[in-house]
Scaffold this active site. Structure first.
Site, PDB file in Angstrom:
ATOM      1  N   GLU A   5       9.192  16.427  15.235  1.00 21.75           N
ATOM      2  CA  GLU A   5       9.672  16.165  13.880  1.00 21.75           C
ATOM      3  C   GLU A   5       8.911  17.064  12.903  1.00 21.75           C
ATOM      4  O   GLU A   5       7.689  16.987  12.788  1.00 21.75           O
ATOM      5  CB  GLU A   5       9.465  14.707  13.503  1.00 21.75           C
ATOM      6  CG  GLU A   5      10.030  14.369  12.132  1.00 21.75           C
ATOM      7  CD  GLU A   5       9.839  12.930  11.733  1.00 21.75           C
ATOM      8  OE1 GLU A   5      10.744  12.363  11.102  1.00 21.75           O
ATOM      9  OE2 GLU A   5       8.765  12.360  12.037  1.00 21.75           O
ATOM     10  N   GLU A  20       8.988   1.477  11.499  1.00 24.87           N
ATOM     11  CA  GLU A  20      10.080   2.443  11.352  1.00 24.87           C
ATOM     12  C   GLU A  20       9.424   3.807  11.283  1.00 24.87           C
ATOM     13  O   GLU A  20       8.763   4.142  10.302  1.00 24.87           O
ATOM     14  CB  GLU A  20      10.893   2.128  10.097  1.00 24.87           C
ATOM     15  CG  GLU A  20      12.257   2.816  10.086  1.00 24.87           C
ATOM     16  CD  GLU A  20      12.216   4.177   9.426  1.00 24.87           C
ATOM     17  OE1 GLU A  20      12.175   5.177  10.186  1.00 24.87           O
ATOM     18  OE2 GLU A  20      12.218   4.243   8.198  1.00 24.87           O
ATOM     19  N   CYS A  50      13.215  10.492   7.225  1.00 25.15           N
ATOM     20  CA  CYS A  50      13.149  10.066   8.627  1.00 25.15           C
ATOM     21  C   CYS A  50      14.495  10.215   9.325  1.00 25.15           C
ATOM     22  O   CYS A  50      14.555  10.432  10.532  1.00 25.15           O
ATOM     23  CB  CYS A  50      12.645   8.632   8.719  1.00 25.15           C
ATOM     24  SG  CYS A  50      13.635   7.445   7.787  1.00 25.15           S
ATOM     25  N   LYS A  67       0.841  -1.190   0.000  1.00 24.56           N
ATOM     26  CA  LYS A  67       0.000   0.000   0.000  1.00 24.56           C
ATOM     27  C   LYS A  67       0.884   1.251   0.000  1.00 24.56           C
ATOM     28  O   LYS A  67       1.438   1.630   1.032  1.00 24.56           O
ATOM     29  CB  LYS A  67      -0.909  -0.011   1.243  1.00 24.56           C
ATOM     30  CG  LYS A  67      -2.061   1.005   1.189  1.00 24.56           C
ATOM     31  CD  LYS A  67      -1.662   2.353   1.725  1.00 24.56           C
ATOM     32  CE  LYS A  67      -2.812   3.354   1.649  1.00 24.56           C
ATOM     33  NZ  LYS A  67      -2.354   4.735   1.877  1.00 24.56           N
TER      34      LYS A  67
END
Length: 490
Positions: free
Chosen positions: A394, A259, A293, A185
């Site tokens: 973040e 993750e 990331c 996906k």
């Protein structure tokens, strides 16, 4: 080259429309023009895809195929990714907005390498993963103990929008290598390159149902995480979504790999090679427009070199060419969407309100052509504290915060003052310091005098709120397999 987009779902070896007939637009972030309308999968399509993957696993030949034959098809898959690379890099840059020098110079070649690497890794690991030992339990009984590694089943693989091909193939290659089947996906913001994998699967002669690709919104991911026919979920994305995935997967006790995000420290000591450190720091935050990331979004500079480093650093930032992602000279492209740019701009306003000093950027380009897209200029703040939002959360955009430190202890304290723990970077010519600090920084990965160099055998993943589990080499192969102990007394 004018790329050809795939706009339908790939289920059971064929491109098909969504069961509902619905579609949604995919937007070019460089100009906010529609690239194509693609099928919008729903829960019924998830059922179709999982059923196809289950048949291919439970009744098909893929998990029973000899290791050498599966590896041969994975190598063919890698060759086809190389063959189609000129088109795939164009699609990735149009869809994501990353410069073609990055998509073509790194992401698509890495996607091919993912498949060739795991084909080779499987061949070696298959020998090591089936072993036996004879053990004596006394005078009368001797045991032959055998440990088998068997494919887990059907995996749901959920991919974010920032590096679809690199991350999608990073998870898909080991999944298929060990004999599992997959429902992949991609993000609704950037599905196009992964939707082309159906073509490559057909050309590589993967059996129907081994790979299924569903474009759609969060409903698809939610249905995969709760579906009883799915045995594992491998997810890369934000922390909040990762927590929802973990809660949903718990209902059926699926195996999960998460993750998630990061707020990675980039520590530069006074004895560092400043030229290398400046180049590395620029790449660490502004590669992929900070939409990574592992971005080194917190730059920690020893106070004795602060001014010298910042002078060189800001000069290097000024040299970055902001422009059309398809221009091979472009260094810095647009953010993924209007909404995401507005979110990042909200952090810029927050930093100013909390008293941080804006050194460069924080605004949109003045070029009227670039104003059509989702551009935000490279942004650098100094005078920040760890209490500020721009230091703690973040941002996932081109916003760097810079802090001073006096000594090694303070550098470690600042680096670890975060809820994340994905990556860290440090620059020093003292090997003892490098090893001390690398050990002390609370992160799943630490790069010394480098940025994001990857040996695919090594574990990739984070600590704390940056995720659960590791991928890479045997760690990936183990995730997609079930160890089975077999005992034979004689």
């Amino acid at each position: 080259m004018t790329p050809t987009f795939r706009s339908q779902l790939f289920i059971d070896g064929q491109y098909v429309p969504a069961a509902s007939g619905r579609t949604f637009p995919v937007i070019n972030p460089a100009n906010n023009q529609m690239l194509v309308e693609v099928a919008e999968a729903g829960s019924e399509d998830v059922d179709r895809a999982v059923a196809a993957a289950r048949r291919a696993f439970d009744e098909g030949q893929w998990p029973k195929m000899k290791t050498a034959e599966r590896a041969k098809r994975l190598r063919r898959f890698a060759e086809l990714l190389v063959k189609h690379a000129p088109e795939l890099e164009q699609i990735e840059s149009l869809d994501v907005g990353k410069p073609v020098k990055e998509s073509g110079g790194h992401d698509i070649p890495r996607a091919a390498h993912n498949f060739s690497f795991f084909a080779d890794a499987l061949s070696q690991w298959a020998q090591d993963a089936h072993w036996g030992e004879a053990r004596s339990l006394g005078q009368d009984v001797t045991l032959l103990s055998v440990t088998l590694r068997q494919p887990l089943g059907v995996a749901g693989i959920i991919i974010p929008w920032n590096s679809p091909m690199m991350l999608g193939t990073w998870k898909l290659a080991p999944c298929l290598a060990v004999g599992c089947t997959a429902v992949l996906k991609p993000s609704e913001l950037a599905p196009l390159s992964l939707m082309k994998l159906g073509e490559i699967a057909q050309e590589a002669e993967l059996p129907p149902g081994v790979l299924n690709v569903l474009s759609g919104y969060g409903e698809v991911g939610a249905a995969l995480t709760t579906h009883p026919g799915v045995d594992a979920i491998s997810f890369t994305g934000g922390v909040a979504t990762g927590k929802r995935v973990m809660r949903a997967a718990a209902e059926t006790l699926k195996r999960i790999s998460l993750e998630l995000g990061g707020k990675s420290p980039n520590i530069v000591f006074a004895d560092a090679n400043l030229e290398l450190a400046v180049t590395g720091a620029v790449r660490a935050i502004f590669r992929s427009q900070g939409q990574s990331c592992v971005a080194g979004s917190r730059l920690l500079l020893q106070e004795t070199i602060y001014d010298r480093f910042m002078e060189r650093f800001l000069a290097a930032v000024a040299q970055l060419k902001v422009g059309d992602p398809l221009d091979p000279t472009t260094d810095f492209g647009p953010l993924i969407s209007l909404q995401h740019r507005e979110r990042v701009e909200g952090f810029v306003r927050s930093g100013l309100e909390e008293g941080a000093q804006l050194l460069v950027g924080g605004t949109r380009p003045s070029d009227p052509v670039l104003q059509r897209g989702n551009y935000l200029l490279p942004t650098v703040f100094e005078g920040v504290t760890n209490a500020m939002r721009i230091c703690r959360e973040e941002i996932f955009g081109p916003v760097l915060v810079v802090q001073r430190f006096r000594d090694e202890d303070e550098a470690i304290r600042l680096a670890n003052d975060t809820t994340y723990g994905l990556a860290g970077f440090l620059w020093t010519q003292d090997i003892n310091r490098a090893l001390r600090v690398a050990s002390a920084v609370k992160a799943g990965m630490v790069w010394v005098n480098s940025f994001f160099l990857r040996d695919l055998r090594t574990p990739f993943g984070g600590a704390r709120e940056s995720g659960i589990g590791r991928e890479g080499g045997r760690y990936s192969l183990e995730f997609y397999t079930e160890p089975k102990f077999v005992c034979v007394p004689y």
